[in-house]
Motif scaffolding. Structure first.
Motif, PDB file in Angstrom:
ATOM      1  N   ASN A  93       0.787  -1.236   0.000  1.00 40.80           N
ATOM      2  CA  ASN A  93       0.000   0.000   0.000  1.00 40.80           C
ATOM      3  C   ASN A  93       0.818   1.284   0.000  1.00 40.80           C
ATOM      4  N   PHE A 235      -3.623   7.761   3.473  1.00 41.38           N
ATOM      5  CA  PHE A 235      -2.975   6.735   4.296  1.00 41.38           C
ATOM      6  C   PHE A 235      -1.639   7.289   4.800  1.00 41.38           C
ATOM      7  N   VAL A 296      -4.496  -0.700  10.289  1.00 41.31           N
ATOM      8  CA  VAL A 296      -4.339  -0.427   8.850  1.00 41.31           C
ATOM      9  C   VAL A 296      -5.581  -0.886   8.092  1.00 41.31           C
ATOM     10  N   ASN A 300      -7.184   2.327   6.272  1.00 43.87           N
ATOM     11  CA  ASN A 300      -6.846   2.480   4.854  1.00 43.87           C
ATOM     12  C   ASN A 300      -8.011   2.048   3.948  1.00 43.87           C
TER      13      ASN A 300
END
Ligand code: PLP
Length: 403
Positions: A93, A235, A296, A300
């Motif tokens: 990511n 993010f 996360v 995200n």
């Protein structure tokens, strides 16, 4: 029972390098905190940009308790499932190819600065060792990171300090153009200066840093310890800037309140750390990694990040409304839910006074230096908490302008 434990014990038994509030928080849920006396506070501080999903988040509790049942720690002679999963997710990511885990922001920056020096040494030779950072920046409390940080008050009493570190004015392209050279091995920058006053970088400044680093074979390090993991509505904040660093450091919000730090890095740089080059006992601990995986997974997501942006506008609108009535702030700034309100000239130096009054009124707020009130609440803070928090801030402002 907790009432038998006294705040005075801090002064009696603890090294006085902090000056904590007189009340002791004992319980917290979402964006509310309660102290020993049962007094309730709305939390606009989020444990200094750490409790990204609020206090005692049910989904984080679930993964933490499940990990507690299976395995706490094995040491770095072995890897573990949660940390492998976390490394894969962070690589997939972000710009990065590899991740190193540690326990705090300072340690993540220490790793970044060390790997930058070693990369330059291995690839170009010992002359290439200068690190450039910026005035007012904050990068941690180890000897290397206080020296690299741009606030001399944090390093001046600890000489001799690491060498070949330069501090230049932030957002000043000409200054770095004039200074950077073939001896520069890395430039480290906060995309928004956090502790030093909530000052966003100009996009053109970050772009110029990237170009200058490329021209001089220097590495660009983004310290995203405060701005990362959804804090700015992205993010990581670099995504919005269009500038990719070579190394990025993350901590604070990554663990949602459980200590973890990470250094994210491109492959050719990662390779210079071989077994024995660097290390940590607790870094990549399964408990911390399990929680961070869940943070996360929740943060995200496009809807979640859009929610951060919505809350940004809500906070700014309410701050501006209050300011129309009380004329306390000269500027409101920041991104996402990292917000700073600079005090008007006549209130200079009084940010701590204002945050103390706010706490008396039942609102936990932060400061960023003597002149800036700072908010870094949970990224999922609820409407009712925002309503109550601003009502309490208004009570505090009424008293502040009178006192
Ligand atoms: C930008 C930045 N870098 C580094 C640090 C240091 O992190 P830690 O206190 O976890 O060592 C902080 C902490 O405030 C920070 O805001």
């Amino acid at each position: 029972m907790s009432n038998t434990i006294q705040r005075s014990w801090f002064d009696q038994y603890m090294v006085p390098c902090f000056s904590p509030a007189q009340f002791i928080p004992v319980r917290a849920k979402g964006s509310r905190v309660w102290d020993q006396e049962g007094k309730e506070y709305v939390d606009f501080a989020g444990g200094i940009a750490v409790n990204s999903l609020g206090h005692a988040n049910d989904e984080l509790k679930k993964v933490l308790t499940s990990q507690i049942e299976s395995m706490w720690h094995v040491g770095n002679g072995y890897t573990n499932e949660p940390v492998l999963k976390l490394a894969k997710i962070l690589v997939e990511n972000t710009f990065a190819d590899k991740v190193f885990f540690c326990n705090s922001g300072g340690e993540a920056n220490e790793a970044a600065l060390k790997i930058a020096r070693k990369y330059a040494l291995d690839k170009y030779g010992s002359h290439k060792n200068e690190i450039i950072s910026f005035e007012n920046s904050f990068h941690g409390r180890t000897l290397f990171t206080v020296t690299v940080g741009g606030q001399p008050k944090y390093s001046q009493d600890f000489a001799p300090l690491p060498q070949q570190i330069s501090h230049l004015p932030y957002n000043d392209i000409d200054a770095i153009k004039a200074h950077i050279s073939e001896n520069t091995c890395a430039v480290i920058v906060e995309p928004i200066i956090g502790e030093g006053g909530v000052i966003p970088a100009d996009p053109a400044f970050l772009k110029a840093l990237r170009e200058l680093c490329d021209q001089h074979q220097a590495l660009l390090i983004f310290d995203e310890i405060q701005t990362g993991v959804g804090r700015t509505g992205y993010f990581y904040a670099y995504e919005e800037t269009g500038v990719e660093p070579d190394i990025l450091t993350s901590a604070k919000g990554l663990g949602g309140g459980f200590p973890i730090g990470a250094m994210l890095v491109k492959q050719p740089i990662a390779e210079v750390f071989q077994p024995g080059s660097h290390g940590t006992t607790f870094g990549g601990n399964p408990l911390a990694a399990a929680v961070a995986n869940q943070v996360v997974a929740l943060v995200n997501q496009p809807e979640f990040l859009a929610g951060v942006q919505e809350r940004h506008h809500e906070f700014i609108k309410r701050m501006a409304d209050l300011n129309q009535r009380y004329h306390v702030f000269s500027e409101l700034r920041g991104k996402g839910l990292l917000l700073g309100a600079e005090l008007e000239k006549k209130y200079q130096g009084k940010a701590k006074t204002l945050s103390n009054i706010a706490a008396e009124e039942g609102l936990i707020a932060l400061i960023a230096g003597p002149n800036v009130l700072r908010f870094a609440p949970a990224l999922n803070i609820e409407e009712q908490d925002i309503n109550d928090g601003f009502a309490r801030l208004e009570n505090a402002l009424k008293r502040f302008v009178q006192e």
